[in-house]
Design a protein around this motif. Structure first.
Motif, PDB file in Angstrom:
ATOM      1  N   VAL A  87      17.094 117.915  40.083  1.00 30.03           N
ATOM      2  CA  VAL A  87      17.459 117.319  41.377  1.00 30.03           C
ATOM      3  C   VAL A  87      16.228 117.004  42.220  1.00 30.03           C
ATOM      4  CG1 VAL A  87      18.659 117.706  43.568  1.00 30.03           C
ATOM      5  CG2 VAL A  87      19.719 118.431  41.409  1.00 30.03           C
ATOM      6  N   PHE A  88      15.338 117.993  42.357  1.00 27.58           N
ATOM      7  CA  PHE A  88      14.258 117.868  43.335  1.00 27.58           C
ATOM      8  C   PHE A  88      12.970 117.274  42.770  1.00 27.58           C
ATOM      9  CE2 PHE A  88      17.007 121.052  45.294  1.00 27.58           C
ATOM     10  CZ  PHE A  88      17.115 120.528  46.578  1.00 27.58           C
ATOM     11  N   LEU A  89      12.781 117.305  41.454  1.00 31.84           N
ATOM     12  CA  LEU A  89      11.578 116.690  40.894  1.00 31.84           C
ATOM     13  C   LEU A  89      11.585 115.174  41.086  1.00 31.84           C
ATOM     14  CD1 LEU A  89       8.917 116.791  39.421  1.00 31.84           C
ATOM     15  CD2 LEU A  89      10.160 116.969  37.257  1.00 31.84           C
ATOM     16  N   PRO A  90      12.656 114.465  40.689  1.00 33.15           N
ATOM     17  CA  PRO A  90      12.678 113.017  40.977  1.00 33.15           C
ATOM     18  C   PRO A  90      12.617 112.716  42.472  1.00 33.15           C
ATOM     19  CG  PRO A  90      14.362 113.598  39.358  1.00 33.15           C
ATOM     20  CD  PRO A  90      13.842 114.891  39.924  1.00 33.15           C
ATOM     21  N   LEU A  91      13.319 113.533  43.280  1.00 32.05           N
ATOM     22  CA  LEU A  91      13.281 113.338  44.729  1.00 32.05           C
ATOM     23  C   LEU A  91      11.874 113.542  45.273  1.00 32.05           C
ATOM     24  CD1 LEU A  91      14.825 112.847  47.360  1.00 32.05           C
ATOM     25  CD2 LEU A  91      15.295 115.313  47.464  1.00 32.05           C
ATOM     26  N   GLY A  92      11.177 114.562  44.759  1.00 29.46           N
ATOM     27  CA  GLY A  92       9.806 114.815  45.189  1.00 29.46           C
ATOM     28  C   GLY A  92       8.875 113.680  44.821  1.00 29.46           C
ATOM     29  N   MET A  93       9.046 113.115  43.610  1.00 32.76           N
ATOM     30  CA  MET A  93       8.210 111.989  43.203  1.00 32.76           C
ATOM     31  C   MET A  93       8.493 110.768  44.067  1.00 32.76           C
ATOM     32  SD  MET A  93       7.886 112.294  39.029  1.00 32.76           S
ATOM     33  CE  MET A  93       9.631 112.617  38.687  1.00 32.76           C
ATOM     34  N   LEU A  94       9.762 110.578  44.439  1.00 41.29           N
ATOM     35  CA  LEU A  94      10.118 109.466  45.323  1.00 41.29           C
ATOM     36  C   LEU A  94       9.463 109.632  46.693  1.00 41.29           C
ATOM     37  CD1 LEU A  94      11.779 106.934  45.975  1.00 41.29           C
ATOM     38  CD2 LEU A  94      13.699 108.447  46.567  1.00 41.29           C
ATOM     39  N   ILE A  95       9.523 110.843  47.223  1.00 39.69           N
ATOM     40  CA  ILE A  95       8.890 111.117  48.516  1.00 39.69           C
ATOM     41  C   ILE A  95       7.382 110.900  48.430  1.00 39.69           C
ATOM     42  CG2 ILE A  95       8.373 112.939  50.194  1.00 39.69           C
ATOM     43  CD1 ILE A  95      11.145 114.103  49.602  1.00 39.69           C
ATOM     44  N   GLY A  96       6.778 111.362  47.325  1.00 38.63           N
ATOM     45  CA  GLY A  96       5.343 111.159  47.146  1.00 38.63           C
ATOM     46  C   GLY A  96       4.971 109.691  47.122  1.00 38.63           C
ATOM     47  N   GLY A  97       5.796 108.880  46.451  1.00 38.75           N
ATOM     48  CA  GLY A  97       5.541 107.440  46.425  1.00 38.75           C
ATOM     49  C   GLY A  97       5.669 106.807  47.794  1.00 38.75           C
ATOM     50  N   LEU A  98       6.651 107.281  48.564  1.00 37.31           N
ATOM     51  CA  LEU A  98       6.822 106.754  49.920  1.00 37.31           C
ATOM     52  C   LEU A  98       5.634 107.122  50.800  1.00 37.31           C
ATOM     53  CD1 LEU A  98      10.620 107.514  50.473  1.00 37.31           C
ATOM     54  CD2 LEU A  98       9.565 105.279  50.047  1.00 37.31           C
ATOM     55  N   ILE A  99       5.118 108.336  50.612  1.00 43.98           N
ATOM     56  CA  ILE A  99       3.941 108.750  51.379  1.00 43.98           C
ATOM     57  C   ILE A  99       2.737 107.878  51.014  1.00 43.98           C
ATOM     58  CG2 ILE A  99       2.278 110.618  51.748  1.00 43.98           C
ATOM     59  CD1 ILE A  99       4.593 112.590  51.351  1.00 43.98           C
ATOM     60  N   HIS A 100       2.602 107.588  49.719  1.00 43.72           N
ATOM     61  CA  HIS A 100       1.475 106.755  49.273  1.00 43.72           C
ATOM     62  C   HIS A 100       1.619 105.323  49.776  1.00 43.72           C
ATOM     63  CE1 HIS A 100      -0.827 104.286  46.325  1.00 43.72           C
ATOM     64  NE2 HIS A 100      -1.681 105.293  46.417  1.00 43.72           N
ATOM     65  N   GLY A 101       2.855 104.878  49.920  1.00 44.87           N
ATOM     66  CA  GLY A 101       3.090 103.534  50.429  1.00 44.87           C
ATOM     67  C   GLY A 101       3.392 102.503  49.369  1.00 44.87           C
TER      68      GLY A 101
ATOM     69  N   ALA B 204      11.424 109.377  34.979  1.00 40.30           N
ATOM     70  CA  ALA B 204      12.404 109.916  34.031  1.00 40.30           C
ATOM     71  C   ALA B 204      11.710 110.697  32.928  1.00 40.30           C
ATOM     72  CB  ALA B 204      13.236 108.776  33.435  1.00 40.30           C
ATOM     73  N   PHE B 205      10.587 110.156  32.442  1.00 35.90           N
ATOM     74  CA  PHE B 205       9.825 110.836  31.388  1.00 35.90           C
ATOM     75  C   PHE B 205       9.289 112.180  31.862  1.00 35.90           C
ATOM     76  CE2 PHE B 205       5.645 111.746  29.529  1.00 35.90           C
ATOM     77  CZ  PHE B 205       6.002 111.884  28.194  1.00 35.90           C
ATOM     78  N   VAL B 206       8.696 112.184  33.058  1.00 34.61           N
ATOM     79  CA  VAL B 206       8.145 113.420  33.617  1.00 34.61           C
ATOM     80  C   VAL B 206       9.248 114.458  33.819  1.00 34.61           C
ATOM     81  CG1 VAL B 206       7.011 114.430  35.635  1.00 34.61           C
ATOM     82  CG2 VAL B 206       6.195 112.261  34.703  1.00 34.61           C
ATOM     83  N   THR B 207      10.403 114.018  34.288  1.00 33.66           N
ATOM     84  CA  THR B 207      11.525 114.937  34.494  1.00 33.66           C
ATOM     85  C   THR B 207      11.961 115.581  33.190  1.00 33.66           C
ATOM     86  OG1 THR B 207      12.320 113.639  36.381  1.00 33.66           O
ATOM     87  CG2 THR B 207      13.890 115.126  35.342  1.00 33.66           C
ATOM     88  N   VAL B 208      12.059 114.787  32.137  1.00 39.31           N
ATOM     89  CA  VAL B 208      12.484 115.316  30.838  1.00 39.31           C
ATOM     90  C   VAL B 208      11.456 116.300  30.283  1.00 39.31           C
ATOM     91  CG1 VAL B 208      12.852 114.699  28.413  1.00 39.31           C
ATOM     92  CG2 VAL B 208      13.971 113.386  30.219  1.00 39.31           C
ATOM     93  N   VAL B 209      10.174 115.974  30.427  1.00 44.42           N
ATOM     94  CA  VAL B 209       9.123 116.873  29.928  1.00 44.42           C
ATOM     95  C   VAL B 209       9.201 118.234  30.610  1.00 44.42           C
ATOM     96  CG1 VAL B 209       6.630 117.289  29.883  1.00 44.42           C
ATOM     97  CG2 VAL B 209       7.535 115.064  29.215  1.00 44.42           C
ATOM     98  N   ASN B 210       9.321 118.225  31.929  1.00 42.58           N
ATOM     99  CA  ASN B 210       9.387 119.484  32.666  1.00 42.58           C
ATOM    100  C   ASN B 210      10.664 120.251  32.356  1.00 42.58           C
ATOM    101  OD1 ASN B 210       7.022 119.742  34.784  1.00 42.58           O
ATOM    102  ND2 ASN B 210       7.594 117.595  34.764  1.00 42.58           N
TER     103      ASN B 210
END
Length: 234
Positions: free
Chosen positions: A104-118, A129-135
Motif C-alpha cells: 500500500v505505502f511503497l507505491p504511495l511513497g514513490m508517488l509522493i517522492g515524485g511529486l516532491i521532485h516535480g 511496480a517492479f520495485v514493489t514486487v522486489v521488496n
C-alpha cells in the motif's frame, strides 16, 4: 469471541517481545522513508534499502519461535483454550501486516517522492511496480518457506537452515541495493545519484497478478502450518 482470542494472543506476543516489535516497526518505516527520499532526489524509482529493512524485519520476527521452547510459551499456549489456527494466525499476522504495508505505502511513497521532485521518470508506473514486487519478494519468501517448516519441526531443528537461508537472502538484498546506485553526471556536469534499477520495469497488471499469487501462497502456507502444528506435541 474468536477476535478476543486473537487479540489476547497478540497482546501476549507484544508483551513478550515488545522491544523486537518496536525495532521492526522503526526499520520498516525508516526503509520506506529512505525510498521516498531517493525518489524525491532523482524523480526515478529506487530499490533502495527498503528490501533490506523489510527482509531483516521479517527475519527478526521469526526469532519469536525461539521463545516457545526457551520460556515454555508454546506449552502454555497449548494448554489454553486456543485453537491451533489461532496460535498459527498470530505468528503470521506481523509479517502479513508488513507485506500489506509495503504493497500500500511503497507505491504511495514513490508517488509522493515524485511529486516532491516535480517530475517522474519515463515509465515510472512500470518501474514502481517492479520495485514493489522486489521488496514484497524479500518480505514474503522467508515467511512462505520458513514458517511452515518451523511449525512442523520446531525452531531448534530448522535454526541452522534458517540462519544460512537468511544470510543468503540478506546478502543478495544488500548487493542488489548497493549495485543499483551509481554516480552519474547530468547535462550540467554535476554528479548525481541515480538508480540503475530505473531501467527495470514490469506492467502494472503483472505486478497485480504477482501480488495476488503471493497472497494465495500466504493462505496455503498458513493452512500447511496449521495442519503440521496440530500434529506436534509441545
Amino acid at each position: 469471541m474468536a477476535s478476543n482470542k486473537i487479540k489476547g494472543l497478540f497482546l501476549s506476543e507484544w508483551y513478550t517481545m515488545r522491544g523486537l516489535f518496536i525495532c521492526v516497526i522503526v526499520m520498516v518505516i525508516f526503509g520506506l522513508l529512505s525510498n521516498v527520499f531517493m525518489v524525491a532526489a532523482t524523480g526515478a524509482t529506487s530499490i533502495g534499502f527498503l528490501s533490506i529493512f523489510g527482509g531483516c524485519g521479517v527475519m527478526l520476527l521469526a526469532s519469536s519461535f525461539a521463545y516457545d521452547g526457551m520460556k515454555c510459551i508454546g506449552t502454555f499456549k497449548k494448554s489454553m483454550p486456543y485453537s491451533d489456527s489461532d496460535i498459527v494466525l498470530v505468528r503470521y499476522l506481523p509479517p502479513v501486516i508488513i507485506a500489506v504495508f509495503e504493497v500500500v505505502f511503497l507505491p504511495l511513497g514513490m508517488l509522493i517522492g515524485g511529486l516532491i521532485h516535480g517530475s517522474f521518470s519515463e515509465g515510472f508506473a512500470g518501474q514502481a511496480a517492479f520495485v514493489t514486487v522486489v521488496n514484497l519478494f524479500y518480505v514474503s519468501v522467508p515467511v512462505l518457506i520458513y514458517y511452515p517448516l518451523c511449525f512442523k519441526l520446531g525452531y531448534q531443528k530448522v535454526q541452522l537452515f534458517y540462519s544460512i537461508f537468511a544470510t543468503i537472502l540478506m546478502s543478495s538484498s544488500v548487493v542488489l541495493s548497493l549495485t543499483s546506485i551509481t554516480s552519474m553526471s547530468d547535462e550540467s556536469g554535476h554528479s548525481s545519484t541515480v538508480d540503475k534499477a530505473v531501467h527495470l520495469s514490469m506492467p502494472v497488471p503483472v505486478c497485480a497478478v504477482i501480488i495476488v499469487v503471493l497472497a494465495v501462497l500466504y493462505v496455503v502456507a498458513f493452512r500447511v502450518s496449521v495442519k503440521e502444528y496440530s500434529k506436534r506435541d509441545e
